[in-house]
Scaffold this motif. Structure first.
Motif, PDB file in Angstrom:
ATOM      1  N   GLY A  44       0.819  -1.204   0.000  1.00 40.54           N
ATOM      2  CA  GLY A  44       0.000   0.000   0.000  1.00 40.54           C
ATOM      3  C   GLY A  44       0.854   1.255   0.000  1.00 40.54           C
ATOM      4  O   GLY A  44       2.075   1.208  -0.076  1.00 40.54           O
ATOM      5  N   GLY A  45       0.188   2.380   0.111  1.00 34.55           N
ATOM      6  CA  GLY A  45       0.876   3.667   0.155  1.00 34.55           C
ATOM      7  C   GLY A  45       0.983   4.161   1.580  1.00 34.55           C
ATOM      8  O   GLY A  45       0.307   3.672   2.475  1.00 34.55           O
ATOM      9  N   GLY A  46       1.835   5.104   1.789  1.00 31.77           N
ATOM     10  CA  GLY A  46       2.006   5.687   3.108  1.00 31.77           C
ATOM     11  C   GLY A  46       3.120   6.715   3.086  1.00 31.77           C
ATOM     12  O   GLY A  46       4.010   6.651   2.242  1.00 31.77           O
ATOM     13  N   ALA A  47       3.067   7.647   4.012  1.00 34.58           N
ATOM     14  CA  ALA A  47       4.066   8.719   4.051  1.00 34.58           C
ATOM     15  C   ALA A  47       5.415   8.216   4.573  1.00 34.58           C
ATOM     16  O   ALA A  47       6.443   8.390   3.927  1.00 34.58           O
ATOM     17  N   LEU A  48       5.419   7.589   5.724  1.00 40.56           N
ATOM     18  CA  LEU A  48       6.672   7.102   6.318  1.00 40.56           C
ATOM     19  C   LEU A  48       6.865   5.609   6.128  1.00 40.56           C
ATOM     20  O   LEU A  48       7.967   5.143   5.873  1.00 40.56           O
ATOM     21  N   THR A  49       5.772   4.849   6.286  1.00 41.46           N
ATOM     22  CA  THR A  49       5.818   3.406   6.055  1.00 41.46           C
ATOM     23  C   THR A  49       4.625   3.019   5.188  1.00 41.46           C
ATOM     24  O   THR A  49       3.619   3.714   5.150  1.00 41.46           O
ATOM     25  N   ALA A  50       4.769   1.903   4.491  1.00 47.04           N
ATOM     26  CA  ALA A  50       3.698   1.391   3.649  1.00 47.04           C
ATOM     27  C   ALA A  50       3.304   0.008   4.142  1.00 47.04           C
ATOM     28  O   ALA A  50       4.174  -0.799   4.472  1.00 47.04           O
ATOM     29  N   LEU A  55       2.813  -6.582   7.403  1.00 43.38           N
ATOM     30  CA  LEU A  55       4.106  -5.971   7.701  1.00 43.38           C
ATOM     31  C   LEU A  55       4.066  -4.487   7.358  1.00 43.38           C
ATOM     32  O   LEU A  55       3.167  -4.024   6.659  1.00 43.38           O
ATOM     33  N   GLU A  56       5.052  -3.755   7.824  1.00 43.12           N
ATOM     34  CA  GLU A  56       5.235  -2.350   7.450  1.00 43.12           C
ATOM     35  C   GLU A  56       6.588  -2.209   6.775  1.00 43.12           C
ATOM     36  O   GLU A  56       7.577  -2.738   7.259  1.00 43.12           O
ATOM     37  N   VAL A  57       6.597  -1.484   5.674  1.00 36.58           N
ATOM     38  CA  VAL A  57       7.814  -1.291   4.894  1.00 36.58           C
ATOM     39  C   VAL A  57       8.207   0.184   4.947  1.00 36.58           C
ATOM     40  O   VAL A  57       7.395   1.046   4.605  1.00 36.58           O
ATOM     41  N   HIS A 108      12.392   1.645   1.252  1.00 39.40           N
ATOM     42  CA  HIS A 108      12.567   0.265   0.768  1.00 39.40           C
ATOM     43  C   HIS A 108      11.412  -0.211  -0.113  1.00 39.40           C
ATOM     44  O   HIS A 108      11.377  -1.384  -0.498  1.00 39.40           O
ATOM     45  N   LYS A 109      10.490   0.669  -0.460  1.00 36.93           N
ATOM     46  CA  LYS A 109       9.348   0.263  -1.285  1.00 36.93           C
ATOM     47  C   LYS A 109       9.782  -0.299  -2.638  1.00 36.93           C
ATOM     48  O   LYS A 109       9.219  -1.276  -3.117  1.00 36.93           O
TER      49      LYS A 109
END
Length: 86
Positions: free
Chosen positions: A47-53, A67-69, A73-74
């Motif tokens: 997914g999308g996200g500002a700090l983590t995805a 998980l959070e990326v 590292h996307k």
């Protein structure tokens, strides 16, 4: 479950999840946490996200890994998805 940084790696037969070890110069793979045969992976969504995805890895039995990326590292995770051919 594991809390902390992990390393994901794609091999000939599937996906491996490892603890991340902090090395003197750079991080490296630590203990193996999980192996997932490629035929069991039904979903690999980033997914999308500002700090983590958010990254969701869905399995044939209906279970999921959530998980959070880190944003930095996307691109590497997109390469994993391409290597898994999903």
């Amino acid at each position: 479950g594991h809390s902390g940084y992990m390393v994901l790696a794609v091999g000939e037969r599937g996906l491996g999840m490892f603890k991340q070890k902090t090395g003197l110069l750079k991080p490296s793979c630590g203990d193996l946490l999980e192996t997932i045969p490629q035929e069991q992976i039904t979903r690999f969504e980033l997914g999308g996200g500002a700090l983590t995805a958010p990254l969701v890895i869905g399995l044939a039995d209906g279970s999921e890994f959530a998980l959070e990326v880190p944003r930095a590292h996307k691109g590497k995770v997109e390469k994993l998805k391409a290597a898994l051919k999903l």
